[in-house]
Structure formats: C-alpha cells, structure tokens
Enzyme design. Structure first.
Site, mmCIF file in Angstrom:
data_model
loop_
_atom_site.group_PDB
_atom_site.id
_atom_site.type_symbol
_atom_site.label_atom_id
_atom_site.label_comp_id
_atom_site.label_asym_id
_atom_site.label_seq_id
_atom_site.Cartn_x
_atom_site.Cartn_y
_atom_site.Cartn_z
ATOM 1 N N ASP A 169 0.863 -1.179 -0.168
ATOM 2 C CA ASP A 169 0.023 -0.088 -0.143
ATOM 3 C C ASP A 169 0.969 1.279 -0.020
ATOM 4 O O ASP A 169 1.944 1.105 0.505
ATOM 5 C CB ASP A 169 -0.899 -0.038 1.256
ATOM 6 C CG ASP A 169 -2.187 0.907 1.033
ATOM 7 O OD1 ASP A 169 -3.279 0.279 0.661
ATOM 8 O OD2 ASP A 169 -1.775 2.300 1.101
ATOM 9 N N ASP A 200 4.141 1.793 -3.947
ATOM 10 C CA ASP A 200 3.585 2.777 -5.089
ATOM 11 C C ASP A 200 3.683 2.162 -6.458
ATOM 12 O O ASP A 200 4.675 1.822 -7.300
ATOM 13 C CB ASP A 200 4.753 4.009 -5.100
ATOM 14 C CG ASP A 200 4.341 5.102 -6.008
ATOM 15 O OD1 ASP A 200 3.216 4.809 -6.411
ATOM 16 O OD2 ASP A 200 5.110 6.058 -6.208
ATOM 17 N N VAL A 201 2.462 1.856 -6.793
ATOM 18 C CA VAL A 201 2.118 1.167 -8.093
ATOM 19 C C VAL A 201 2.400 1.762 -9.491
ATOM 20 O O VAL A 201 2.591 1.582 -10.319
ATOM 21 C CB VAL A 201 0.783 0.587 -8.186
ATOM 22 C CG1 VAL A 201 0.372 -0.228 -7.129
ATOM 23 C CG2 VAL A 201 -0.380 1.694 -8.238
ATOM 24 N N TYR A 225 -12.110 8.129 -14.549
ATOM 25 C CA TYR A 225 -12.065 6.767 -13.797
ATOM 26 C C TYR A 225 -12.384 5.870 -14.967
ATOM 27 O O TYR A 225 -11.829 4.851 -15.076
ATOM 28 C CB TYR A 225 -12.897 7.114 -12.774
ATOM 29 C CG TYR A 225 -13.143 5.755 -11.931
ATOM 30 C CD1 TYR A 225 -12.114 5.558 -11.043
ATOM 31 C CD2 TYR A 225 -14.166 4.952 -11.883
ATOM 32 C CE1 TYR A 225 -12.093 4.289 -10.429
ATOM 33 C CE2 TYR A 225 -14.390 3.605 -11.202
ATOM 34 C CZ TYR A 225 -13.389 3.287 -10.463
ATOM 35 O OH TYR A 225 -13.355 2.243 -9.461
ATOM 36 N N LYS A 234 -10.669 2.452 -16.438
ATOM 37 C CA LYS A 234 -11.210 0.950 -16.212
ATOM 38 C C LYS A 234 -11.558 0.372 -17.543
ATOM 39 O O LYS A 234 -11.371 -0.850 -17.661
ATOM 40 C CB LYS A 234 -12.352 1.225 -15.268
ATOM 41 C CG LYS A 234 -12.060 1.758 -13.751
ATOM 42 C CD LYS A 234 -11.075 0.573 -13.322
ATOM 43 C CE LYS A 234 -10.800 1.058 -11.853
ATOM 44 N NZ LYS A 234 -10.056 0.399 -11.075
ATOM 45 N N THR A 237 -16.998 2.097 0.268
ATOM 46 C CA THR A 237 -15.416 2.302 0.653
ATOM 47 C C THR A 237 -15.210 3.922 0.697
ATOM 48 O O THR A 237 -16.326 4.749 -0.032
ATOM 49 C CB THR A 237 -14.298 1.751 -0.315
ATOM 50 O OG1 THR A 237 -14.725 2.244 -1.541
ATOM 51 C CG2 THR A 237 -14.661 0.098 -0.150
#
Length: 281
Positions: A40, A68-69, A160, A164, A195
């Site tokens: 994370d 860190d992706v 977003y 996706k 969430t």
C-alpha cells in the site's frame, strides 16, 4: 453448499491492501490459508493491517510494506520482497485504485493524471512484472479489481471510466497473448462498493456492495478461474442484451440503470478523500 476454498501453501500479493476492498481480500486469502503480502502507498497502514490480521489468528502468514504502483522499481521490489519472505507469488491481486467524481470539465488535471497512472498503468505494470515469472514457473493467476465502469457509461466518472475501460481492453489483449500458457487472468468488475473511494456517490439500480462481497468473488475466481466477473452477476448478461438494442433504447435504459454522479454526488462526503487531487483548475 460449496466447500471452503483451500489456499494452504499458496502465496498471494495484494496491492492497495491496507484498507477497504484490499484489506478484505487480504483477510479472505489469509483465512483460506494463503501467505499474503500486503502492499500500500501508506506503508504504515499496510503494516498495521498485517499485524491486525495476524493477531486475528488467520491461517496464513501476513506482512505489509509500502508500495507505489506508479513506480516500476517499487512494484518490482514489492514482488521480490514477497517472494523472499513467502515464496514465489501464485496470485497477484491488482486492487490499488483512486477516483475523482464530478463534471469532466471541472476535473483537476492532477486528478485525471493520477487516475490513469494508478488505475491503468499500475495494472499494466503489475501484469508486466508478475506474468513472465508465472509463465516460466508454469502457473499463476493475476486478478484485477476493475469496476462496472469498465463496461458501463458513468457520467461524472469520465477519467475513472477511461482507465477502467483501458484495464479491460489491456487484459483482453494480454489474455490472447497468454492463451497457450497456464497463467490465468481475471478481471472483477463490481458496482459501487462501500469504501472511501466511493463515498458520497449514487448506486443506480444496483445495491451498495460491501468489501467482503468482492473478497468472496476473488476466492471464487481463484477456485474456478473465469476471465470476466461482474458483481452483481447480472450486470454482464444485462449489458450484452442492452448493447444489441437500438441506440435510443440503449441510452434510455442506461440512464435508468446507471447513476449520474454529476447530479447525485455528495461533494461534502467526498471532500476528505478528494483532497489528494487538489483544487479544480
């Protein structure tokens, strides 16, 4: 009743695993016996989550580290650390994601860039780093948590949705490249989940999902691999039906089923979460 999924001896790595959906996925994997690496951006939160899951007495070993992706070196280091501490990664769950909500022309440039960098390029990075080793070993499963926005038209979530949609397209192409290998690819596309990422947004015709619903889908997909998984399950067949209808009918139905986040979003409920993106230009 289906028998519980047994992942004893398996190693899983979960990105964005400190909170929300990622935390529940890590919990479910460990409960099924897997050894789990949680990555994370908030490394301390990842470590605390791992400690909490370990203290709960779950079957699998769990540890948490900073990830860190958006950085190839960070992602590679995460996978290397997971292998060094737990063994070769059998299951990678690409879960990390961010979302800004509002009119497309009010979106800060930083928000658009962040969403594409994390939500799309982060997934691409994970697949590129994990899949070759899995192919070489002759086994492995990469599960990506995308969104129903991968196949729906969602006003107020333009960037977003773009990310996706890109995730689904990318995974379709890579799946074809890997079709002769034993490595499995899956993409899970849930409706709105309770969430912080979705705080203050509408759910449309679908019920509000819980992180545990997505975790259960991950276990079911490991047990019986499928490429495309929608939650609720009816979304996939419904969209296939809607897409063959005339354009005007299709648009009318979509407007009834899919929330218009421009109109429905509660900006106050999202203020804390969206502070990470800065102010609109």
């Amino acid at each position: 009743m289906n028998a519980p999924v047994n992942l004893k001896g398996k190693v899983a790595a979960v990105t964005g695993g400190a909170n929300g959906i990622g935390r529940e996925i890590a919990r479910a994997l460990a409960q099924a016996g897997a050894k789990v690496a949680i990555g994370d951006l908030d490394g301390e939160a990842a470590r605390l989550t791992a400690e909490a899951l370990t203290a709960a007495g779950l079957d699998g070993a769990v540890f948490g580290v900073e990830l860190d992706v958006t950085s190839s070196s960070s992602f590679a280091g995460f996978l290397a650390t997971a292998e060094a501490r737990l063994g070769p990664v059998d299951v990678l769950v690409n879960n990390a994601g961010v979302m800004w909500v509002g009119p497309f022309d009010a979106e800060p440039e930083a928000a658009a860039e962040r969403q594409i960098t994390v939500n799309l390029l982060g997934v691409i990075r994970g697949v590129k780093l994990a899949a070759p080793a899995m192919v070489a070993r002759g086994s492995g499963h990469i599960i990506t948590i995308a969104s129903a926005s991968s196949i729906l038209t969602t006003p107020g979530e333009a960037s977003y949705s773009a990310g996706k949609h890109g995730v689904l397209g990318y995974l379709k192409a890579v799946r074809e490249e890997l079709h002769r290998s034993p490595v499995q690819l899956s993409v899970i596309m849930p409706a709105v989940v309770d969430t912080a990422l979705a705080a203050g947004t509408g759910t449309g015709a679908a019920k509000l999902l819980q992180p545990a619903d997505i975790a259960a889908a991950v276990l079911a997909t490991i047990d019986r691999p499928r490429f495309e998984v929608t939650i609720p399950a009816y979304i996939g067949p419904l969209m296939r039906f809607i897409n063959v209808l005339p354009g005007q009918v299709r648009d009318l139905l979509m407007r009834q089923l899919v929330p218009n986040q421009v109109r429905e979003v509660d900006r106050g409920a999202r203020a804390t979460y969206e502070a990470q993106f800065g102010e609109p230009d």
